[in-house]
Design an enzyme around this catalytic site. Structure first.
Site, PDB file in Angstrom:
ATOM      1  N   THR A  75       0.829  -1.210   0.000  1.00 36.97           N
ATOM      2  CA  THR A  75       0.000   0.000   0.000  1.00 36.97           C
ATOM      3  C   THR A  75       0.867   1.266   0.000  1.00 36.97           C
ATOM      4  O   THR A  75       0.773   2.096  -0.909  1.00 36.97           O
ATOM      5  CB  THR A  75      -0.922   0.010   1.232  1.00 36.97           C
ATOM      6  N   GLY A 106     -12.022  -2.467   6.009  1.00 30.77           N
ATOM      7  CA  GLY A 106     -10.596  -2.291   5.736  1.00 30.77           C
ATOM      8  C   GLY A 106      -9.937  -1.217   6.577  1.00 30.77           C
ATOM      9  O   GLY A 106      -8.781  -0.862   6.360  1.00 30.77           O
ATOM     10  N   ASP A 143       1.013   0.252  18.799  1.00 31.21           N
ATOM     11  CA  ASP A 143       1.413   1.118  17.684  1.00 31.21           C
ATOM     12  C   ASP A 143       1.624   2.554  18.182  1.00 31.21           C
ATOM     13  O   ASP A 143       2.592   3.226  17.809  1.00 31.21           O
ATOM     14  CB  ASP A 143       0.313   1.067  16.614  1.00 31.21           C
ATOM     15  N   LYS A 192       5.212   4.916  18.291  1.00 30.44           N
ATOM     16  CA  LYS A 192       5.347   6.289  17.802  1.00 30.44           C
ATOM     17  C   LYS A 192       5.840   7.216  18.910  1.00 30.44           C
ATOM     18  O   LYS A 192       6.651   8.109  18.672  1.00 30.44           O
ATOM     19  CB  LYS A 192       4.007   6.758  17.236  1.00 30.44           C
TER      20      LYS A 192
END
Lengths: 436, 436
Positions: free
Chosen positions: A13, A186, A200, A204
């Site tokens: 992607t 999605g 996640d 960061k």
């Protein structure tokens, strides 16, 4: 016209988005840099052919053909993961190539090793795309806010988690139903653990703290709590108290120690972070000179992330053509200035709390609960007890004044052990709005 | 350690803030750049002495002592105004010095002359502080969003105006009362014309358009309308329709022509710009790759603006020490790529409108008004007529579908001439939220 040659490893992607940006913006980049940036090779094991308009770009299944190509100046790594990606990046560095990556997991785990290797070969690592998609926040921290001691970093750093919380808030839907729907559309991955458990976001935060404080941060030192236990009823009560529930990363710089935590947070509804909805991200920094700053945008996605990858490629290309590699240190402080610092243990945290107790509707329960809180030095600011019956039990909801995390844990342990308590108490930390 | 010498002209609010940043952050800047940035001289005609801790900095009343000092690399101009400031900047450029300025009025009027002179001498002009105080938005447009065609620029670019509108919204206070109070508190200047008439916002829009589009923009081509005619009643009606009134700069890039306007705007309450309150600014860009981005922070003030000035000084210092002057073109496009483009005349604008008609409470009035609107192809989306008597007249409030500005002007002229119309119709343009 000067020419800079680029190789791209990974055509998923973000990889295909990046290639698309390089082709679509080719003329614009010439007008802005006076340099032609040429995508010479793409390596991907699953791709059989490239789009027709990718003229001049070769396709290979072997990343080594990029890493060992003496013609290529900059290698873009977009395969993700922490094993092969690490090998490819270190090999590229060893060959004297500059690297651009969006790999936050890799950088938060092995960043120091990679940056040290890059320094030894005097090559650059671009990683704007690793945090906040196309939002130019790494550059802002490194350069725009260079004249600031960063006092705090707060943010909504995960679009999937924020999308889920927004849906739950807007429609009163249950977490698991929203998640299933998000997976169907999605917006969430088949295995959503990294997004919904805050991992996640923690990746960061590690990267941002490293850059903002000039600090060597280890992922395992960051306290991390996800959103899987949030229920629509907590969102409703939050609204009654004037808050929205957001998954925040919070870090405060106390000089001798540094807070670093990821957890669902009740954010005052007037705070900018309370109004960031859907898949958008918001990064809220406080600097000692600049005061509060927020950067907002899509924190992920094919083209926004591609925009950030190409911004890094351009930055490095300018440094190559102007012969000024490492003009700005990769981690924003000179390498010898980066040091570890003490992360505040969670037990030392002080903040206001929201509690939702699930209890049998019996006389004296509220008095016993408040008694236990009092013994642990936790003062109640307000209580809602409405008799909304829920699975045979009644919720009692409280907002406290600032209290200590360790005391809260002790008190809740006692309360959870009461015979009238029917489910584990829900605890959500409340953000104090320093903007007003 | 390498040393870069700086001279500062103007020791007012921003000047003293800048000097303070340079002193307070001196050690941090060394750790980040490996370079010592030394404030060698300050020129100011009103200042008699410098603070004690400004060791090593000379004070002079004569700016020429800075401009002609062969030792000084970078001249910071912070006196404001467009006459002396222009002379000082051009003289400094002629002497081969780099210049940093916060002077938006000067740049929006004489920017091209200054940038051309700088290009001829191969020196840099830093102007981050001219727009948005400490928010790193010039750098973001020039570098972070380099791989984007900027499709639109929108923003709340004036803190004073936004403070006044926020106070009017929160307390229902009249414009003139809030203004008087703001002047008393030092939030508004004795002559507030530039802030409340949108002129300061237009200055900033000129600078942003130049940079974002690679376009030569003239201030006089920007349509500009201030907030002095906004009344609390319009703010209340806006709320009923789901809007907040903000003074926005709006520019849209239509390739063959470019919209550029400053006016009070009804912003949908869920839009990020609707939630920017008090003296804060918000800059909302849409790029073809990155989609929507917003940068938020204090758009003015001593220390935030000082933070931006020093960021520019550091940027130029890095370029001096790395021998890469003009690594990034000052105006973000190569000088030969910047060209004028057609600004869309306001008559061609299409958007939805809010109207407040002041009429006598007589039968048939609403029918006549809607008849006139219909004749001019203006379709009504909703009407509020509540009989709230106000100075003997009744307000009729309407929201239209998208309509043409010229048609709206013609229709309102007819309606204002009706014998039942008791005051000029209030017209506020409505922002269409493209975020959803």
């Amino acid at each position: 016209m000067k020419e800079i040659k680029v190789g791209l490893i990974g055509f998923g992607t973000v990889g295909s988005g990046t290639a698309q940006v390089l082709f679509e913006q080719k003329e614009r980049l010439k007008k802005r840099t006076g340099t032609s940036i040429v995508l010479k090779k793409i390596a991907d094991i699953c791709t059989k052919s490239l789009p027709d308009h990718f003229t001049g770009t070769e396709l290979t299944a072997d990343a080594a053909e990029i890493i060992n190509d003496p013609d290529i100046d900059i290698v873009i790594e977009l395969i993700g993961g922490t094993t092969l990606a690490k090998k490819f990046i270190l090999d590229a560095i060893a060959n004297g190539k500059h690297v651009v990556t969006a790999n936050k997991a890799l950088l938060s785990l092995h960043g120091m090793e990679i940056f040290t290797a890059a320094a030894a070969k005097n090559v650059e690592i671009g990683f704007e795309a690793s945090v906040g998609g196309g939002i130019p926040l790494i550059k802002s921290l490194k350069e725009g806010l260079v004249a600031n001691k960063i006092l705090s970093i707060m943010g909504i750093m995960n679009g999937t988690g924020n999308y889920i919380l927004t849906q739950m808030t807007d429609h009163g839907t249950d977490f698991h139903d929203v998640l299933k729907d998000a997976q169907k559309k999605g917006y969430a991955e088949a295995d959503p653990t990294y997004d919904v458990e805050g991992i996640d976001t923690a990746h960061k935060l590690v990267i941002l703290m490293t850059m903002a404080y000039g600090m060597d941060v280890r992922l395992e030192d960051i306290s991390c709590e996800g959103i899987t236990r949030i229920e629509p009823i907590d969102i409703q009560f939050a609204e009654e108290f004037g808050y929205r529930i957001k998954l925040l990363a919070i870090s405060r710089n106390h000089d001798d120690h540094v807070e670093a935590r990821v957890h669902p947070t009740m954010v005052p509804e007037k705070h900018m972070l309370a109004n960031i909805n859907g898949a958008y991200n918001g990064f809220y920094f406080t600097g000692d000179m600049v005061d509060n700053i927020m950067l907002y945008g899509q924190g992920a996605g094919k083209m926004p992330t591609g925009s950030a990858v190409v911004a890094d490629v351009v930055d490095i290309a300018r440094n190559i053509t102007h012969n000024c590699i490492n003009r700005v240190p990769s981690l924003s402080y000179m390498a010898d200035q980066i040091a570890p610092r003490r992360i505040t243990p969670m037990e030392e945290l002080r903040c206001p709390y929201y509690f939702r107790f699930s209890t049998l509707d019996k006389p004296g329960v509220l008095s016993r609960i408040s008694g236990i809180l009092g013994q642990h030095d936790i003062s109640i600011e307000s209580v809602i007890q409405k008799g909304r019956e829920r699975k045979g039990t009644v919720p009692i909801v409280m907002r406290t004044y600032e209290a200590n995390e360790a005391s809260v844990c002790h008190a809740l342990k006692e309360i959870n052990a009461m015979e009238t308590t029917t489910a584990e108490t829900v605890k959500i930390r409340i953000l104090v709005d320093d903007e007003e």
